[in-house]
Design an enzyme around this catalytic site. Structure first.
Site, PDB file in Angstrom:
ATOM      1  N   GLU A  60      -4.272  -9.543  -2.788  1.00  0.00           N
ATOM      2  CA  GLU A  60      -4.001  -9.286  -4.192  1.00  0.00           C
ATOM      3  C   GLU A  60      -2.510  -9.014  -4.365  1.00  0.00           C
ATOM      4  O   GLU A  60      -1.932  -8.201  -3.637  1.00  0.00           O
ATOM      5  CB  GLU A  60      -4.816  -8.089  -4.692  1.00  0.00           C
ATOM      6  N   ASP A 117      -2.093   2.457 -12.725  1.00  0.00           N
ATOM      7  CA  ASP A 117      -1.493   2.653 -11.417  1.00  0.00           C
ATOM      8  C   ASP A 117      -0.950   4.064 -11.246  1.00  0.00           C
ATOM      9  O   ASP A 117      -0.419   4.671 -12.183  1.00  0.00           O
ATOM     10  CB  ASP A 117      -0.361   1.642 -11.194  1.00  0.00           C
TER      11      ASP A 117
END
Length: 264
Positions: A49, A60
């Protein structure tokens, strides 16, 4: 069968977890990033990824957020990522999945994005801030080019909502192990087992688990009926590279999973 599903099922046939490292594109610098991609490809990655940097990465944690801001300052962008993968696609065994936020993809243009991803040999896309209710047109654009829009589900996703994703998804389903942002954690939360069981009861696709993984031993606490088929790790790898280490060294702790039975 989609190539991403095929990759994970091949690992399952070998009685091991499929290994899916995540790395922000261009981190910690361009040369190290591409060297790391090659090392991950050569040392056990089934799927890689690649994070597309964005100025407001809401899902995040601090490690990947800092990496994203750094590479944006270095001039890393979506067009460059795709062009570089296009040049390297024939050399990579692992399948590539882009992971990023809706805005950069929208600015690039969805039809162009899907076509350029196909030319670059990219097999899937993950968009954390694209809800199911808004995803249908983008899923179809991607599907026309053979690209899977990967479903994200978590501890707060009901079986009924999981079924909505299951009816339209390809490749694999990404189970988020915790509520909150990405980041390395010392252990797997107890709620993970129930989330994995719920996903297993709904999805026919392979199940990948991420958000917080850093070493294989974390999976030992999960009972046999709540094991993932694939493991995703990102923050731990990003942090490891930031300390001057190599992706090859990091992958060695996961490469042993090729001979480790998935269920203990």
């Amino acid at each position: 069968m989609h190539i991403l599903e095929e990759k994970i099922r091949q690992a399952m046939a070998e009685d091991r977890y499929a290994v899916i490292p995540f790395l922000t594109a261009g981190y910690p610098d361009t040369d190290t990033f591409w060297r790391s991609i090659a090392e991950m490809d050569q040392h056990g990655a089934d799927i890689i990824e690649v994070g597309v940097p964005f100025s407001d990465p809401v899902a995040d944690g601090p490690v990947i957020e800092a990496a994203s801001r750094q590479v944006l300052a270095d001039g890393v962008n979506l067009a460059g990522i795709l062009e570089n993968f296009k040049m390297r696609r024939e050399y990579l065994k692992a399948s590539i999945v882009l992971m990023g936020y809706f805005n950069p993809f929208m600015q690039y243009g969805w039809e162009k994005l899907a076509k350029d991803m196909k030319e670059a040999g990219i097999s899937g896309i993950i968009i954390p801030d694209l809800p199911y209710e808004e995803a249908a047109p983008y899923r179809e654009i991607m599907k026309e080019q053979g690209i899977a829009l990967i479903a994200l589900v978590g501890p707060n996703t009901s079986a009924e909502r999981m079924q909505l994703y299951a009816d339209v998804s390809e490749g694999y389903v990404y189970v988020i192990s915790v509520l909150g942002t990405t980041g390395e954690r010392a252990s797997v939360a107890p709620m993970v087992a129930s989330t994995l069981r719920r996903a297993r009861s709904v999805f026919k696709l392979p199940i990948a688990m991420g958000f917080g993984l850093s070493h294989p031993e974390q999976l030992d606490v999960l009972p046999e009926d709540a094991q993932p088929d694939a493991v995703v790790f990102g923050s731990a790898l990003v942090k490891y590279l930031a300390e001057g280490n190599t992706a090859e060294e990091f992958m060695q702790r996961w490469e042993g999973e090729k001979s480790r039975r998935r269920h203990g």
